[in-house]
Design a protein around this motif. Structure first.
Motif, PDB file in Angstrom:
ATOM      1  N   ALA A   1      45.891  30.619  44.850  1.00  0.00           N
ATOM      2  CA  ALA A   1      44.462  30.824  44.577  1.00  0.00           C
ATOM      3  C   ALA A   1      44.080  32.305  44.551  1.00  0.00           C
ATOM      4  CB  ALA A   1      43.570  30.093  45.578  1.00  0.00           C
ATOM      5  N   SER A   2      43.055  32.582  43.799  1.00  0.00           N
ATOM      6  CA  SER A   2      42.535  33.935  43.693  1.00  0.00           C
ATOM      7  C   SER A   2      42.226  34.467  45.097  1.00  0.00           C
ATOM      8  CB  SER A   2      41.260  33.905  42.844  1.00  0.00           C
ATOM      9  OG  SER A   2      40.791  35.210  42.662  1.00  0.00           O
TER      10      SER A   2
ATOM     11  N   ILE B   1      43.858  32.882  49.054  1.00  0.00           N
ATOM     12  CA  ILE B   1      43.243  32.079  50.121  1.00  0.00           C
ATOM     13  C   ILE B   1      43.897  30.712  50.283  1.00  0.00           C
ATOM     14  CG2 ILE B   1      41.018  33.266  49.881  1.00  0.00           C
ATOM     15  CD1 ILE B   1      39.978  30.783  48.402  1.00  0.00           C
ATOM     16  N   GLY B   2      44.806  30.395  49.345  1.00  0.00           N
ATOM     17  CA  GLY B   2      45.569  29.165  49.481  1.00  0.00           C
ATOM     18  C   GLY B   2      44.878  27.940  48.907  1.00  0.00           C
TER      19      GLY B   2
ATOM     20  N   ASN C   1      48.383  32.316  40.935  1.00  0.00           N
ATOM     21  CA  ASN C   1      48.404  31.126  40.084  1.00  0.00           C
ATOM     22  C   ASN C   1      48.443  29.854  40.945  1.00  0.00           C
ATOM     23  OD1 ASN C   1      50.352  32.472  37.315  1.00  0.00           O
ATOM     24  ND2 ASN C   1      48.155  32.103  37.443  1.00  0.00           N
ATOM     25  N   CYS C   2      49.127  29.937  42.086  1.00  0.00           N
ATOM     26  CA  CYS C   2      49.222  28.757  42.949  1.00  0.00           C
ATOM     27  C   CYS C   2      48.510  28.939  44.291  1.00  0.00           C
ATOM     28  CB  CYS C   2      50.686  28.393  43.217  1.00  0.00           C
ATOM     29  SG  CYS C   2      51.570  27.834  41.746  1.00  0.00           S
TER      30      CYS C   2
END
Lengths: 322, 223
Positions: free
Chosen positions: B142-143, B146-147, B139-140
């Protein structure tokens, strides 16, 4: 958030640290040691939707899974009907499962119903059409389209065992106390900078990684349009209070939630698709409420004054159009 | 020319090239990074077996913030606190700039992961455990983990021991942000709700995920 704004935060922190190290660390821990677990806290909800491992095999299960996938990544799985970069799960947390976050199971058992928004009896699929038209700034999928069938199947399955026609605890967003002071743009801006901008960006445009939205835009061309429920700041305040920031439900005061909701809804966004040719006429017909800032003059500009919608209504929308 | 001899020559050439490349990199590494490289690897790739994290590709702002946190005690670590303490602001900047410019390794960290852990870890990373107030990592971050830099570092492929230690550090107060730092408050509220089984599973699963090389994914952009 850009580098300079983080740097600015660090500078502020450095200046303030000696003065309020004890005070603020106490305050932080007071706020985070016993936080509300989730939006469901205090809603009195007792219903639990079935776990996803219980989705049946076979064609019906496939349709349920498709509905779940649409919730999680709407631009990918319902592309023809989506006009922005949002996903359903941005406002219906945990793919529509979370009580206090407009859960789909509670909505499912509440339709068909009369809606003042279009002065008609709406079926569940018709209600979903509204989501696409306003919140997704897209177009309404035709009734019976696989996208609507999938969302309906998923909602039906989530609602397993829940009585129909009875208001379910946990529906919608929990009531929020009226603010002590009238919601205020400047105060909201301060709350936004401290508690929202890290994820949603100082400009409200959200953030992407590798081309995929991580944090959804809150205003601007890729956000929900003026006709969406979230564009009324009472709805936004209730959502934010119970659900934002992630994992920190009810950590803002009600006043902060109202202020920041007002700030967010005092920004420009895509035109209301029910546009009647002028901001004034559109406001009179569809936004005649103190909770909509559409057509109001805020910070020296008339909100919603962006001309006709970019996309004309399609045939599926004839019956939901005014 | 025999196949053996060809192999020997090309291996020799490759070694020479690699050596030149490494010394070119080493030459550009500022002197204050020499201590870092001993544990975090010559290319900042980390050392999974010891639980030392990858630094390559982390944003300069994030790295600066972490080193400062060690110095002022918001982050406590037996090794890092002592190393960070004598660094000047200029040295910190120089170290942070160096590692942020290195390409992140795309290989996953070795991670012992059984089927149950894999399933639970993936569930937590992709979907969270909202019934217990735990949002998904992705959710934070990234999918794919990957940040979304600088505030949300890439977590895919970081050593399992490191991820596990960080979740525990937030719980026990050895990793804290300034009160103004929302990112730390977010991670704190997540960590405190995670039990031991969840912590180990998500750390092991994330460690086993490759971090795609930056040039195979678009740069972080605004929508």
């Amino acid at each position: 958030m850009n580098a300079s704004s983080i740097a600015q935060l660090s500078v502020n922190a450095g200046l303030l640290l000696p003065l309020c190290m004890l005070l603020t660390s106490t305050a932080l821990h007071a706020a985070t040691e016993t936080p509300a677990l989730s939006a469901a806290t205090g809603t009195g909800v007792s219903f639990h939707p079935p776990g996803e491992h219980m989705i049946p095999e076979g064609k019906f299960g496939d349709m349920i899974r498709m509905g779940r996938d649409i919730m999680l990544d709407t631009p990918k799985h319902a592309a023809p009907f989506v006009g922005n970069t949002l996903s359903c799960a941005n406002c219906h947390l945990d793919a529509g499962r979370m009580a206090g976050s407009s859960p789909l199971w509670a909505a499912y058992v509440s339709y068909p119903a009369y809606r003042a928004k279009n002065d008609k009896i709406n079926t569940y699929q018709q209600r979903l059409q509204g989501c696409f038209r306003f919140s997704m700034n897209g177009s309404a999928p035709p009734l019976g389209d696989p996208v609507l069938v999938a969302l309906e199947a998923y909602s039906f399955w989530l609602a397993t065992g829940l009585p129909v026609g009875k208001e379910a605890a946990g529906r919608g967003y929990p009531d929020i106390d009226k603010p002590a002071q009238s919601p205020d743009f400047k105060r909201g801006q301060t709350v936004y900078a401290a508690r929202c901008a890290l994820c949603h960006g100082a400009d409200g445009a959200g953030q992407k990684a590798a081309g995929r939205v991580v944090f959804p835009p809150l205003w601007g061309e890729n956000a929900f349009n003026w006709g969406a429920g979230m564009a009324s700041f009472n709805n936004a305040a209730a959502f934010i209070y119970a659900n934002m920031p992630y994992g920190m439900s009810y950590s803002l005061t009600p006043q902060e939630a109202w202020d920041v909701a007002y700030f967010m809804d005092a920004q420009e966004r895509p035109q209301d698709p029910r546009w009647l040719g002028s901001v004034a006429a559109t406001r009179t017909k569809f936004h005649d409420t103190p909770y909509s800032l559409y057509g109001q003059t805020i910070q020296g500009r008339i909100l919603g004054n962006s001309g006709a919608p970019k996309r004309p209504p399609n045939e599926s929308e004839a019956h939901i159009a005014p | 020319m025999s196949a053996h001899r060809f192999t020997a020559i090309s291996t020799g050439l490759s070694m020479a090239l690699l050596g030149a490349l490494t010394s070119a990199l080493a030459a550009s590494a500022p002197p204050e990074t020499s201590t870092c490289l001993a544990c975090h690897g010559a290319n900042g790739e980390g050392m999974a077996a010891a639980g030392y994290p990858r630094l390559a590709g982390l944003s300069s702002l994030y790295l600066t913030e972490q080193l400062n946190a060690y110095i002022d005690g918001r982050r406590v670590n037996a090794i890092m606190s002592g190393i960070a303490n004598p660094l000047s602001a200029q040295q910190i900047q120089s170290i942070a700039d160096y590692f942020s410019a290195l390409p992140a390794s795309s290989a996953p960290s070795p991670s012992a992961l059984d089927a149950a852990q894999s399933s639970l870890g993936r569930q937590l990373a992709e979907r969270g455990d909202w019934d217990n107030g735990i949002p998904a990592c992705f959710n934070c971050h990234a999918s794919g983990g990957i940040g979304v830099q600088p505030a949300f570092p890439p977590i895919a492929g970081q050593p399992a021991a490191y991820i596990e230690a960080q979740i525990k550090a937030w719980k026990t107060g050895t990793r804290q942000g300034s009160p103004q730092n929302l990112a730390n408050a977010l991670m704190y509220s997540v960590a405190m709700r995670m039990d031991e089984t969840q912590t180990k599973a998500v750390a092991a699963w994330l460690a086993a995920q490759p971090l795609p090389a930056p040039d195979t994914r678009p740069a972080h952009t605004k929508p």
